[in-house]
Scaffold this motif. Sequence first.
Motif, PDB file in Angstrom:
ATOM      1  N   PRO A 172       0.841  -1.380  -0.071  1.00 36.00           N
ATOM      2  CA  PRO A 172      -0.015  -0.062  -0.037  1.00 36.00           C
ATOM      3  C   PRO A 172       0.931   1.349  -0.013  1.00 36.00           C
ATOM      4  N   ALA A 173       1.863   1.455   0.751  1.00 36.40           N
ATOM      5  CA  ALA A 173       2.694   2.360   1.001  1.00 36.40           C
ATOM      6  C   ALA A 173       3.190   2.862  -0.455  1.00 36.40           C
ATOM      7  N   ALA A 174       3.916   1.838  -1.181  1.00 36.64           N
ATOM      8  CA  ALA A 174       4.439   2.111  -2.255  1.00 36.64           C
ATOM      9  C   ALA A 174       3.617   2.466  -3.526  1.00 36.64           C
ATOM     10  N   ARG A 175       2.405   2.152  -3.455  1.00 35.02           N
ATOM     11  CA  ARG A 175       1.108   2.420  -4.328  1.00 35.02           C
ATOM     12  C   ARG A 175       0.780   3.828  -4.227  1.00 35.02           C
ATOM     13  N   ALA A 176       0.949   4.332  -2.931  1.00 33.85           N
ATOM     14  CA  ALA A 176       0.861   5.554  -2.383  1.00 33.85           C
ATOM     15  C   ALA A 176       1.985   6.554  -2.761  1.00 33.85           C
ATOM     16  N   GLY A 177       2.959   6.221  -3.020  1.00 34.07           N
ATOM     17  CA  GLY A 177       4.120   7.100  -3.716  1.00 34.07           C
ATOM     18  C   GLY A 177       5.136   7.444  -2.372  1.00 34.07           C
ATOM     19  N   ILE A 178       4.768   6.635  -1.319  1.00 35.33           N
ATOM     20  CA  ILE A 178       5.985   6.954  -0.285  1.00 35.33           C
ATOM     21  C   ILE A 178       7.182   6.247  -0.708  1.00 35.33           C
ATOM     22  N   ARG A 179       8.245   7.074  -0.107  1.00 31.14           N
ATOM     23  CA  ARG A 179       9.634   6.578  -0.293  1.00 31.14           C
ATOM     24  C   ARG A 179      10.543   6.409   0.598  1.00 31.14           C
ATOM     25  N   PRO A 180      11.809   5.826   0.325  1.00 31.34           N
ATOM     26  CA  PRO A 180      12.671   5.700   1.616  1.00 31.34           C
ATOM     27  C   PRO A 180      13.009   7.169   2.115  1.00 31.34           C
ATOM     28  N   ASN A 181      13.492   7.438   3.262  1.00 30.99           N
ATOM     29  CA  ASN A 181      13.828   8.581   3.734  1.00 30.99           C
ATOM     30  C   ASN A 181      12.629   9.630   3.710  1.00 30.99           C
ATOM     31  N   ASP A 182      11.593   9.163   3.444  1.00 32.23           N
ATOM     32  CA  ASP A 182      10.363  10.262   3.889  1.00 32.23           C
ATOM     33  C   ASP A 182      10.429   9.940   5.404  1.00 32.23           C
ATOM     34  N   ILE A 183       9.924  11.219   6.017  1.00 33.86           N
ATOM     35  CA  ILE A 183       9.367  11.019   7.447  1.00 33.86           C
ATOM     36  C   ILE A 183       7.798  11.490   7.593  1.00 33.86           C
ATOM     37  N   VAL A 184       7.085  10.427   8.185  1.00 32.80           N
ATOM     38  CA  VAL A 184       5.792  10.372   8.392  1.00 32.80           C
ATOM     39  C   VAL A 184       5.352  11.184   9.696  1.00 32.80           C
ATOM     40  N   LEU A 185       4.664  12.372   9.402  1.00 34.61           N
ATOM     41  CA  LEU A 185       4.434  13.132  10.584  1.00 34.61           C
ATOM     42  C   LEU A 185       2.812  12.853  10.904  1.00 34.61           C
ATOM     43  N   SER A 186       1.943  12.333  10.098  1.00 37.87           N
ATOM     44  CA  SER A 186       0.624  11.976  10.432  1.00 37.87           C
ATOM     45  C   SER A 186       0.200  10.971   9.562  1.00 37.87           C
ATOM     46  N   ILE A 187      -1.043  10.516   9.971  1.00 37.60           N
ATOM     47  CA  ILE A 187      -1.862   9.624   9.249  1.00 37.60           C
ATOM     48  C   ILE A 187      -3.231   9.583   9.740  1.00 37.60           C
ATOM     49  N   ASP A 188      -4.134   9.859   8.769  1.00 40.23           N
ATOM     50  CA  ASP A 188      -5.486   9.757   9.081  1.00 40.23           C
ATOM     51  C   ASP A 188      -5.751  10.819  10.103  1.00 40.23           C
ATOM     52  N   GLN A 189      -5.058  12.060  10.103  1.00 39.39           N
ATOM     53  CA  GLN A 189      -5.061  13.189  10.992  1.00 39.39           C
ATOM     54  C   GLN A 189      -4.618  12.975  12.342  1.00 39.39           C
ATOM     55  N   ARG A 190      -3.711  11.821  12.625  1.00 42.59           N
ATOM     56  CA  ARG A 190      -3.253  11.610  13.667  1.00 42.59           C
ATOM     57  C   ARG A 190      -1.498  11.856  14.070  1.00 42.59           C
ATOM     58  N   PRO A 191      -1.296  12.662  14.703  1.00 42.72           N
ATOM     59  CA  PRO A 191       0.221  12.689  14.810  1.00 42.72           C
ATOM     60  C   PRO A 191       0.990  11.275  15.081  1.00 42.72           C
ATOM     61  N   THR A 192       2.216  11.139  14.364  1.00 42.72           N
ATOM     62  CA  THR A 192       3.040   9.584  14.488  1.00 42.72           C
ATOM     63  C   THR A 192       4.191  10.289  15.066  1.00 42.72           C
ATOM     64  N   PRO A 193       4.431  10.370  16.304  1.00 42.47           N
ATOM     65  CA  PRO A 193       5.831  11.121  16.785  1.00 42.47           C
ATOM     66  C   PRO A 193       6.783   9.548  16.920  1.00 42.47           C
ATOM     67  N   THR A 194       6.112   8.339  16.752  1.00 43.19           N
ATOM     68  CA  THR A 194       7.082   7.180  16.847  1.00 43.19           C
ATOM     69  C   THR A 194       6.591   6.038  15.971  1.00 43.19           C
ATOM     70  N   SER A 195       7.509   5.203  15.945  1.00 39.19           N
ATOM     71  CA  SER A 195       7.323   4.196  14.925  1.00 39.19           C
ATOM     72  C   SER A 195       6.149   3.226  15.744  1.00 39.19           C
ATOM     73  N   ASP A 196       6.191   3.127  16.807  1.00 42.19           N
ATOM     74  CA  ASP A 196       5.228   2.229  17.591  1.00 42.19           C
ATOM     75  C   ASP A 196       3.992   2.869  17.630  1.00 42.19           C
ATOM     76  N   VAL A 197       3.743   4.257  17.481  1.00 42.07           N
ATOM     77  CA  VAL A 197       2.417   4.833  17.360  1.00 42.07           C
ATOM     78  C   VAL A 197       2.037   4.842  16.136  1.00 42.07           C
ATOM     79  N   LEU A 198       2.733   4.977  14.967  1.00 38.05           N
ATOM     80  CA  LEU A 198       2.274   4.620  13.624  1.00 38.05           C
ATOM     81  C   LEU A 198       1.841   3.395  13.413  1.00 38.05           C
ATOM     82  N   ARG A 199       2.416   2.366  13.859  1.00 37.06           N
ATOM     83  CA  ARG A 199       1.924   0.918  13.634  1.00 37.06           C
ATOM     84  C   ARG A 199       0.879   0.577  14.434  1.00 37.06           C
ATOM     85  N   SER A 200       0.702   1.048  15.312  1.00 31.46           N
ATOM     86  CA  SER A 200      -0.582   1.082  16.074  1.00 31.46           C
ATOM     87  C   SER A 200      -1.819   1.631  15.591  1.00 31.46           C
TER      88      SER A 200
END
Length: 425
Positions: A340-368
């Motif tokens: 899914p991420a590749a199809r959305a255009g996400i690349r290596p060295n991108d920094i994810v700041l939020s998803i679904d309007q939810r902040p993602t301060p850590t990898s654990d939070v993003l995963r959850s």
Amino acid sequence: MRRFFGYGPALLVMLTVCVALLAAPTALRKVQISQLSAQVSLARASLQTAGALQENDDEYRLIAQSVMPGVVHIEASGGGRSFRQSSGSGWIWDEQGHIITNSHVVGNSSNVRVELSDGRIRTARLLGNDPATDIAVLKIDPGPGVIPLERATNLPLHVGEQVFAFGSPFGIKFSMSRGIVSGLGRSEAASFVNMQQGYTNFIQTDAAMNPGNSGGPIVNTRGQVVGMAAAIANNFPEFRRRISEDDLARIRDEETRNIINDLVRSLNEQPRGQSAGIGFAIPLETIESVVSQLIQTPDEPVLRGFLGVQMVADPTGRMMRQLGYEGGGVLISSVPDERPAARAGIRPNDIVLSIDQRPTPTSDVLRSIVSVIEPGREVPIVIWRDGEEMSLRVRIGAAVLRNGNPDYLPGSEMLSMDEIRRAAR
């Protein structure tokens, strides 16, 4: 002849001064006591009229009256070839008799008893269990007195808001404590409930929680569930003492066997640490995502949202600054093709700041956060790339846990839930 009458007035003045000096402290004390008595009387009279504190007490009492009937005490035992006995808390999910608690409270217990707030005891059946999120669902017979709690579905929770914890701390059933939300998106609780490989995005609170609170509801000032108690921070290592049924069977003397059995049970019931003002709760959105599946499809694996990226677990500030960014975010190390991420255009060295309007301060939070998004749903994702923020859209895929790791179901982001479930079997 000597003249003495000239000293009379002076002696009279001195005597008067001495009397005044002796009497003044007593008079002053009387004045002070009189003032203190007046202050006490005024304070007591003022407390008889409704004030802010009295209004708070009224609200707290209403919360207790609203929530307590939906709280339960749980006793669990049995479960395979090893001795296990535990107790904890839970809460009523619906009028059909589904009860929610922690996975670590019930494990795979074969005997579970539930005590309702009015003292009635019900035998419960373990319907479903998801150790990855520390959530379990029990089932009792529906009927009068099975009162479900209200849930704060889709209501945001903020640091500083008051919350109330219900449960059975140290086995003291149906207790209530008060605190605030101290933090959100905490992953530190994983080490306290052996969830290092689980999905962690905990609420932190200073509401008093102790062994026995596990599985109990955390509610807001409206009496609505916002989370479920899962762990406390303390300096005692988590441990369990077990003895197998085979080991007990080898002890021929029944009295000795019973003594050992009682000793093990006592050790298991001993509290492991106590509240240090840092408690952790599973957020409601995680609970709702998992519980709905455990109820509807208890014999099938829990489906989890899947993004399809490899993340740097703990990027240093230097690594982030080299990419022109300072602050909280998740550094992507690789993006496998056909995900899914590749199809959305996400690349290596991108920094994810939020998803679904939810902040993602850590990898654990993003995963959850991703794990509780329904597969197939398209959500916004904000990233940092080449010195600026970018907004993309990603359609979330589905995965099931196999050997503790998420196993992506290829193309699941384009399938219906029924099709995904068939693919997961």
